[in-house]
Design an enzyme around this catalytic site. Sequence first.
Site: not given
Ligand code: CIR
Length: 256
Positions: A160, A247
Amino acid sequence: MIVAVTRAVSPSLAACELTHLPRDPIDVTKAIADHERYEAALRSLGARVVRAPQEPTLPDAVFVEDTALVLDEVAIITRPGAASRRPETKSMATVLSAYKSLRRIKPPGTLDGGDVLRVGRTIYVGLSSRTNKDGRAQLETIVREWGYEVIAVPIDGCLHLKSAVTQVADNLLLINAQWVRPECFASIDIMTVAPSEPAGANALQIGTAVIYPQHHPETAERLERAGVRVVLVPCTELAKAEGGVTCCSLVFEAEP
Ligand code: CIR
């Protein structure tokens, strides 16, 4: 009042989405304990922690940031790029409707909150595998009503935009310059992560402090040298799921 919406770690976390990391065994018991320390850090900085309903069958549900963008004026419920994560938005919409009026990203648009970095009235949106042009265009149309400018930012090598850059003080960004070009943020001061800590650009700013992973000590020291107050938290297990400190919460101002 500062509200921080969080969600408990799912027992199914080990089945999380992974994009850049190999699957490494996750100690879910430690992840739960670390998450409680994170919530305590939020409280220590004056936030009221509000837990969204648990979603035991949704492995990535702890990463609430991806399900919404909360501005002073409105909350935008996203449509996450990973199909497995789209059911997370339903209960989040219910929680956020108590604080803000809602708008939604609709198909075929996709947008992950992790790709959205707001600095003042500018909203930077990462061009990632999770956020598509349609999602970005929908966001632009929604926020235009309140005078926000949306700027698309190419990223490379990370999940991201906020894996590569976050705000750590009033006019200061923490960046991994291998993953995003500093020139994209023209008028803002930049500091870089320690070269040995490429995943160190994700810090969660609350007022004049940041919540920050204790497994990036060299970058933490750089932050302190730059005058930023650093509150360290353990988060190695959530990092194995490609999650960072931004997150795990949606932080916003709300009426008490
Ligand atoms: C994903 O791949 O969507 C989750 N395992 C990790 C999401 C992390 N979120 C973020 O960086 N905002």
